[in-house]
Write a protein that holds these residues in place. Structure first.
Motif, PDB file in Angstrom:
ATOM      1  N   TYR A 236       4.832   3.839   6.549  1.00 40.15           N
ATOM      2  CA  TYR A 236       4.022   2.983   5.945  1.00 40.15           C
ATOM      3  C   TYR A 236       3.945   3.713   4.446  1.00 40.15           C
ATOM      4  O   TYR A 236       3.453   4.702   4.590  1.00 40.15           O
ATOM      5  CB  TYR A 236       2.420   2.709   6.311  1.00 40.15           C
ATOM      6  CG  TYR A 236       2.863   1.740   7.587  1.00 40.15           C
ATOM      7  CD1 TYR A 236       3.330   1.961   8.765  1.00 40.15           C
ATOM      8  CD2 TYR A 236       2.431   0.192   7.598  1.00 40.15           C
ATOM      9  CE1 TYR A 236       3.360   1.163   9.971  1.00 40.15           C
ATOM     10  CE2 TYR A 236       2.666  -0.693   8.640  1.00 40.15           C
ATOM     11  CZ  TYR A 236       3.092  -0.060   9.882  1.00 40.15           C
ATOM     12  OH  TYR A 236       3.188  -1.024  10.714  1.00 40.15           O
ATOM     13  N   PHE A 237       4.141   2.937   3.293  1.00 39.43           N
ATOM     14  CA  PHE A 237       3.982   3.404   2.196  1.00 39.43           C
ATOM     15  C   PHE A 237       2.767   2.737   1.238  1.00 39.43           C
ATOM     16  O   PHE A 237       2.724   1.374   1.377  1.00 39.43           O
ATOM     17  CB  PHE A 237       5.116   3.303   1.075  1.00 39.43           C
ATOM     18  CG  PHE A 237       5.948   4.229   1.712  1.00 39.43           C
ATOM     19  CD1 PHE A 237       7.110   3.816   2.506  1.00 39.43           C
ATOM     20  CD2 PHE A 237       6.206   5.662   1.302  1.00 39.43           C
ATOM     21  CE1 PHE A 237       8.229   4.877   2.946  1.00 39.43           C
ATOM     22  CE2 PHE A 237       7.353   6.553   1.789  1.00 39.43           C
ATOM     23  CZ  PHE A 237       8.540   5.948   2.587  1.00 39.43           C
ATOM     24  N   CYS A 238       1.764   3.522   0.711  1.00 39.35           N
ATOM     25  CA  CYS A 238       0.910   2.981  -0.298  1.00 39.35           C
ATOM     26  C   CYS A 238       1.620   3.188  -1.687  1.00 39.35           C
ATOM     27  O   CYS A 238       2.140   4.288  -1.882  1.00 39.35           O
ATOM     28  CB  CYS A 238      -0.314   3.901  -0.109  1.00 39.35           C
ATOM     29  SG  CYS A 238      -1.785   3.347  -1.210  1.00 39.35           S
ATOM     30  N   ALA A 239       1.167   2.364  -2.587  1.00 39.06           N
ATOM     31  CA  ALA A 239       1.825   2.412  -3.877  1.00 39.06           C
ATOM     32  C   ALA A 239       0.711   1.888  -4.888  1.00 39.06           C
ATOM     33  O   ALA A 239      -0.171   1.007  -4.570  1.00 39.06           O
ATOM     34  CB  ALA A 239       3.083   1.547  -3.952  1.00 39.06           C
ATOM     35  N   VAL A 240       0.960   2.326  -6.151  1.00 40.10           N
ATOM     36  CA  VAL A 240      -0.128   1.998  -7.215  1.00 40.10           C
ATOM     37  C   VAL A 240       0.829   1.695  -8.622  1.00 40.10           C
ATOM     38  O   VAL A 240       1.887   2.312  -8.685  1.00 40.10           O
ATOM     39  CB  VAL A 240      -1.040   3.238  -7.371  1.00 40.10           C
ATOM     40  CG1 VAL A 240      -0.523   4.424  -7.832  1.00 40.10           C
ATOM     41  CG2 VAL A 240      -2.166   2.577  -8.205  1.00 40.10           C
ATOM     42  N   ARG A 241       0.202   0.771  -9.237  1.00 39.12           N
ATOM     43  CA  ARG A 241       0.641   0.797 -10.636  1.00 39.12           C
ATOM     44  C   ARG A 241      -0.761   0.541 -11.518  1.00 39.12           C
ATOM     45  O   ARG A 241      -1.793   0.207 -11.028  1.00 39.12           O
ATOM     46  CB  ARG A 241       1.610  -0.351 -10.927  1.00 39.12           C
ATOM     47  CG  ARG A 241       1.015  -1.708 -10.361  1.00 39.12           C
ATOM     48  CD  ARG A 241       1.849  -2.793 -10.738  1.00 39.12           C
ATOM     49  NE  ARG A 241       1.711  -3.278 -12.127  1.00 39.12           N
ATOM     50  CZ  ARG A 241       1.985  -4.544 -12.588  1.00 39.12           C
ATOM     51  NH1 ARG A 241       2.178  -5.424 -11.970  1.00 39.12           N
ATOM     52  NH2 ARG A 241       1.306  -4.836 -13.815  1.00 39.12           N
TER      53      ARG A 241
END
Lengths: 116, 114
Positions: free
Chosen positions: B89-94
């Motif tokens: 599982y990957f968390c990502a932000v922009r």
């Protein structure tokens, strides 16, 4: 539903060779992103295109170039390949944000590049 | 520069128990936050996102995530884990303006035991 298509799925090249990876975005998605995922690593952003123009640039080496064509498909060209270029290369697509919406990116299955 | 931290390399949980996968972020301005799941030799599949509004976001496969602005966190949760949830599982932000490329965390491997 249509998904992002990438070809080839697997590619084996030797050092100093060139490689071209292709990406076909979801229909009506006008933005394409390229990411590189090394073994055991998180995906790293390389470059993106919106309406056939480069929109953002990440950690893409000078040996790599990319473009988006009139049909919105994109190609990532990699030259003078090095062992360290061995990775999974993902293409993602999305619509452009607008109307108060910020859209998620949909990822293709990736191209696994092995440089020997 | 924006960044994401996933402090746990692996989370182990028994099937039927609740699960939490942690994520904290750093970004200029308002964050856009995402969770993706990756199965072996597969691409990343979108689970859910937070853009604005309700802090509790519901997504695919029964997953949800809670946005906490004061703690700059966006933890992924599920009330009852399934063996088939086992994945990376990957968390990502922009950030909320300008650059749309995602910055990913290092990933958390979820192992659900039968």
């Amino acid at each position: 539903a249509a998904g992002v298509i990438q070809s080839p799925r697997h590619l084996i090249k030797e050092k100093r060779e060139t490689a071209t990876l292709k990406c076909y975005p979801i229909p009506r998605h006008d933005t394409v992103y390229w990411y590189q995922q090394g073994p055991g690593q998180d995906p790293q952003f390389l470059i993106s295109f919106y309406e056939k123009m480069q929109s953002d640039k990440g950690s893409i080496p000078d040996r790599f170039s990319a473009q988006q064509f009139s049909d919105y498909h994109s190609e990532l060209n990699m030259s003078s390949l090095e062992l360290g270029d061995s990775a999974l290369y993902f293409c993602a697509s999305s619509p452009m944000d607008g109307g108060g919406m910020a859209y998620e990116q949909y990822f293709g299955p990736g191209t696994r590049l092995t440089v020997t | 520069a924006q960044s994401v931290a996933q402090p746990e390399d692996q989370v182990n949980v028994a099937e039927g128990n609740p699960l939490t996968v942690k994520c904290t972020y750093s970004v200029s301005g308002n964050p856009y936050l995402f969770w993706y799941v990756q199965y072996p030799n597969r691409g990343l599949q979108f689970l859910l996102k937070y853009i604005t509004g309700d802090n509790l976001v519901k997504g695919s496969y029964g997953f949800e995530a809670e946005f906490n602005k004061s703690q700059t966190s966006f933890h992924l949760k599920k009330p009852s884990a399934l063996v088939s949830d086992s994945a990376l599982y990957f968390c990502a932000v922009r950030d909320g303006m300008g650059r749309r490329a995602l910055t990913f965390g290092s990933g958390t491997r979820l192992q659900v035991q039968p």
